[in-house]
Every structure is written in C-alpha cells, then in structure tokens.
Design an enzyme around this catalytic site. Sequence first.
Site, mmCIF file in Angstrom:
data_model
loop_
_atom_site.group_PDB
_atom_site.id
_atom_site.type_symbol
_atom_site.label_atom_id
_atom_site.label_comp_id
_atom_site.label_asym_id
_atom_site.label_seq_id
_atom_site.Cartn_x
_atom_site.Cartn_y
_atom_site.Cartn_z
ATOM 1 N N TRP A 147 0.972 -1.561 0.117
ATOM 2 C CA TRP A 147 -0.075 0.152 -0.045
ATOM 3 C C TRP A 147 1.156 1.390 0.088
ATOM 4 O O TRP A 147 0.423 2.237 -0.544
ATOM 5 C CB TRP A 147 -1.121 0.038 1.037
ATOM 6 C CG TRP A 147 -0.982 0.115 2.505
ATOM 7 C CD1 TRP A 147 0.335 0.063 3.216
ATOM 8 C CD2 TRP A 147 -1.657 0.772 3.434
ATOM 9 N NE1 TRP A 147 -0.286 0.566 4.353
ATOM 10 C CE2 TRP A 147 -1.180 0.814 4.160
ATOM 11 C CE3 TRP A 147 -3.180 0.945 3.470
ATOM 12 C CZ2 TRP A 147 -1.940 1.075 5.627
ATOM 13 C CZ3 TRP A 147 -3.882 1.539 4.189
ATOM 14 C CH2 TRP A 147 -2.993 0.781 5.615
ATOM 15 N N ASP A 148 2.111 1.181 0.567
ATOM 16 C CA ASP A 148 2.821 2.188 0.332
ATOM 17 C C ASP A 148 2.963 2.533 -1.133
ATOM 18 O O ASP A 148 2.697 4.043 -1.494
ATOM 19 C CB ASP A 148 4.273 2.138 0.848
ATOM 20 C CG ASP A 148 4.158 1.744 2.502
ATOM 21 O OD1 ASP A 148 3.909 1.074 3.080
ATOM 22 O OD2 ASP A 148 5.004 2.345 3.447
ATOM 23 N N ASP A 186 -1.017 -1.470 12.071
ATOM 24 C CA ASP A 186 -0.086 -2.756 12.953
ATOM 25 C C ASP A 186 -0.653 -2.936 14.049
ATOM 26 O O ASP A 186 -0.486 -4.371 14.393
ATOM 27 C CB ASP A 186 1.778 -3.268 12.903
ATOM 28 C CG ASP A 186 1.912 -2.407 11.848
ATOM 29 O OD1 ASP A 186 1.343 -2.462 10.559
ATOM 30 O OD2 ASP A 186 3.514 -2.954 11.157
ATOM 31 N N ARG A 229 6.361 2.721 19.559
ATOM 32 C CA ARG A 229 5.988 1.267 19.441
ATOM 33 C C ARG A 229 5.442 0.133 19.623
ATOM 34 O O ARG A 229 5.014 0.343 20.860
ATOM 35 C CB ARG A 229 8.030 0.119 18.560
ATOM 36 C CG ARG A 229 8.261 1.902 17.585
ATOM 37 C CD ARG A 229 7.904 2.514 16.151
ATOM 38 N NE ARG A 229 8.190 1.146 15.013
ATOM 39 C CZ ARG A 229 8.115 2.104 14.087
ATOM 40 N NH1 ARG A 229 8.321 3.373 13.340
ATOM 41 N NH2 ARG A 229 7.938 1.124 12.824
ATOM 42 N N TRP A 251 0.779 2.975 15.891
ATOM 43 C CA TRP A 251 -0.803 2.547 15.786
ATOM 44 C C TRP A 251 -1.936 3.691 16.630
ATOM 45 O O TRP A 251 -3.629 2.398 16.213
ATOM 46 C CB TRP A 251 -1.593 1.607 14.220
ATOM 47 C CG TRP A 251 -0.783 2.290 13.392
ATOM 48 C CD1 TRP A 251 0.422 1.230 13.049
ATOM 49 C CD2 TRP A 251 -1.404 2.651 11.988
ATOM 50 N NE1 TRP A 251 0.452 1.853 12.225
ATOM 51 C CE2 TRP A 251 -0.289 2.042 11.446
ATOM 52 C CE3 TRP A 251 -2.489 3.093 11.579
ATOM 53 C CZ2 TRP A 251 0.004 2.373 9.952
ATOM 54 C CZ3 TRP A 251 -2.332 4.270 10.475
ATOM 55 C CH2 TRP A 251 -1.573 4.160 9.760
ATOM 56 N N GLU A 265 7.300 9.457 9.394
ATOM 57 C CA GLU A 265 6.108 8.614 10.023
ATOM 58 C C GLU A 265 4.660 8.779 9.902
ATOM 59 O O GLU A 265 4.047 8.424 9.812
ATOM 60 C CB GLU A 265 6.745 6.864 9.562
ATOM 61 C CG GLU A 265 6.202 5.668 10.190
ATOM 62 C CD GLU A 265 6.672 5.369 10.474
ATOM 63 O OE1 GLU A 265 7.769 5.006 11.027
ATOM 64 O OE2 GLU A 265 6.864 3.764 10.502
#
Length: 442
Positions: A37-38, A169, A214, A368, A411
């Site tokens: 998808w990137d 993720d 993360r 996320w 990011e």
Amino acid sequence: MSPPTSLLSEAYAVLDANDRSAYTQPAAGLYPHQWLWDSCFIAIGLRHRDVQRAMGELSSLLRGQWSNGMLPNIIFSNDAAYARDRNVWRSWVNPHSPVDVSTTGITQPPMLAEAVVRVGQKLTPIERRSWYRKMYPALIHYHQWLYNERDPHGEGLALLIHPWEIGMDNTPPWMVELHEHQLSLWVSLIQKTHTDSVIKLFRRDTKRIPSDERFESIEALTMFDILRRLRRKIYDINRILDHSLFAIEDVAFNAILIRNNQQLVAIAHYIKEQLPPGLSSSMNQTKVAFEQLWDPFSANYFSRDFITHRLLKETSVATMLALYAGTIPVERARSLVSQLKDQHSFASHFPVPSVPLNSARFKPDNYWQGPTWVNINWLIIDGLKRYGFMEEAKELRQRTLEMITSFGCFEYFDPLDGHGLGVENFSWSAALAVDLCLNPIL
Ligand code: GLC
C-alpha cells in the site's frame, strides 16, 4: 491556502532520496523493501511530477504477485544485506510464490485499483487505455484471490490472518484480541518471566525509534509467533483456517476493498471488459455485508471475528474509513462526521488521531494507538468529498498540510501538538502531501 512551494520541493526530495529505481522504499534504513500500500500512495503523489515513474512504481508490484493472485505486503530487496528478512518468511515454501523475488506470505489493504486510476488520470485517453489493459489482468486476479481465499464462506467480507495485513500494525482492536486470545504458551511464558526485554536486542525498529513509540516487545514477539505458524502451514489458507488461527474481518480493509472494487469496475468499463460474473456478485455482497459491522449503540463500524461474528468493540480510526468506502447510508456517514468534529473524540488539534482522544487506549506518540497518519487522512478526505462534506474535507486537508509543512515528512505525528514521530523522510507522507497540495478541494 496556496501550495507552499517549499513543501513541494521538500516532498520531492524525500521521494528522490528514497528512489531505488524499480520502486520507492518507504524510508531508508527501517523500510528498505517494497511495500504494497506504500507504493500505491507513493504513485498517487509521484504521478504529479513523473507519471512514468508512478507507472513503474505500480508495475513493479506485479513482480511479487503469486500465481494464485495474491499481492504480498512486502517484496524483499534482493540485496545480500537482507538475507535474514527473506529467510524469516521463506515465501519459497509455497508453490504459488514467484521465483525471481522473495516476498512475505500475507497481503495489505487493496489500494492498487485506486492508484492505477489516479495515475491514469495523468495520461491521454490512448495511453490510459493501454495502461489499464496492462494492469487489469493482475487486478482481476488479485480481487478474485481476495474472494476465493479470504472469503471462504462466501459472506462478502475478506478476512485477515495477521495484524500486518491491515497495515495499522498495533491498532487496539487487534492488540486486545492478541492479548486475550492469541498468546501462545511460549510467548506467555516469556511475558510472565519478563524476559521480553531481551527481544529488544533483536528488533530493527527500536534501534532507530524510541521504544515507547512502537509495539511492546511482547506484541512484537506475538507477531513473529503468528508469522511462524503461518509459515508452518506454508501460507496455505485451508491449512491455516483448519487450525483455528485467528481470523478477523477487518473494517478498514473491507472499506478499502469496496472502494477499490468500484475503481476496478471503472477500469473494466473504460477498456470495455466484462468482469467475471462471480466477481461482480461478490463485490455487491461486500457492500451489503459491510453494514453488519455497524454497531448502533456506539454508532461506529467495527471489525469482527470471522468465526463467531463478535464485533471487536474498540474504537479506532478504522471506523472513519467507512466514509472512504462511499457506500454506507448517508445518516451513518453524518454520524461519523459528527465524531470527527467532536473535540473529545477525533477532533484533536492535528487530526485525525488513530485512536480517539477519549479512549482509554489513546497514546499520542505510540504508532497506531493515537498518532495521526497522512495516508489515513487522505482516505478520509477523499470519502468526505464524495459524501459532499466539502467544508470538513477542506479543513482536514489544510490541517494535514500545515502539520507536514511545520514538522516535516514524518512517518506519523502527535495529534495534540503535531510534532513528527517515527522515521523521518517517510515516502507516503511526502507523496500524499504533494497530492493534497496539488488537488485543492473546490
Ligand atoms: C509499518 C506500517 C505499515 C507500512 C510499513 C512500511 O509497518 O504500519 O502500514 O506499510 O510500515 O511503511
């Protein structure tokens, strides 16, 4: 707001620095391979400057297509330095995997038809026809694979078998499932004995990025554990589902599937092709089945467990991607928009947070679990526009551009003060900044 030229040149510089000739890496060091998808988001930005490169970005995804139609989420670089990455997945254990490149054995959100159409908009009608003709067979094969393998009961919703497939993720609904149902014995043992800190020594991401931004180590280990179990079943969906590994019908993935089905239909019309009949009816079924993910009590869309159909009621930005699907009833769309504008929910100063502010799981700087992501904003803006929420779309576009202009092509971003998080010079943030700049909302 007129597009700041410095933003455009900064974004192009990021895309050039990350150019690996056949494809664009998401970011140097941490993400050296080609991600599915990137590359789609990258091509959507690249088309404004170099349509040939944008076409190359998407065509090179087909190198990784499996003979059963799957597009893998990563095509590994053949560079000797990455033998370990290739060897962790060992895609060659499955007879459908391509011979020339190594890949993973899982997919990512099906954004390719959208990217093919967006790139096509920059071509003359004749060029567009031949571009569509080139990409069409692979797209059909991929969407057929999604239904044949990932909708085994023919219910209309695609299931996912690894959190990396959704591309968000460590999103809370999936992490809660992992913690409650998926820790295998050895992972639980490590958790109980607190030896998980040893795992940090082997992680690439936490060597570059503060570990509180993360996954937790135990989650990273579980990801690896699931991967190992999938590999043991040679990525064969029948064997995988036989062994009650977890399978989730993800709301964001299926919303993206709905919109990309529509784009695939548009491509077929343009080149006067008939969609295979089974595929058309599956596509229609997805739009209907998607409404089963609606929870009237919280007025949100949720992912659900494939076997039990239990909704995973942890609110995340995935609910907003229903706007991108474009097929939900207007009153439900309106209700989502009211949450987008609610300061206790998704209306942070630098929206849209990946988890609403009033969730107990909101963490402004963790991957996320709170941060704002540019690709998600792009999808939501597109959905808002198609529903006619023009003011909201304009506002979100402007805030997103302000955030990238002030803090750079990171990011992800802190949704409260906007500062950049994760890796710097991240390709999709750059590419979508270009697209948002050059595509003002009328
Ligand atoms: C992270 C993201 C995923 C992305 C990948 C490469 O894993 O969560 O969505 O595709 O990085 O950028």
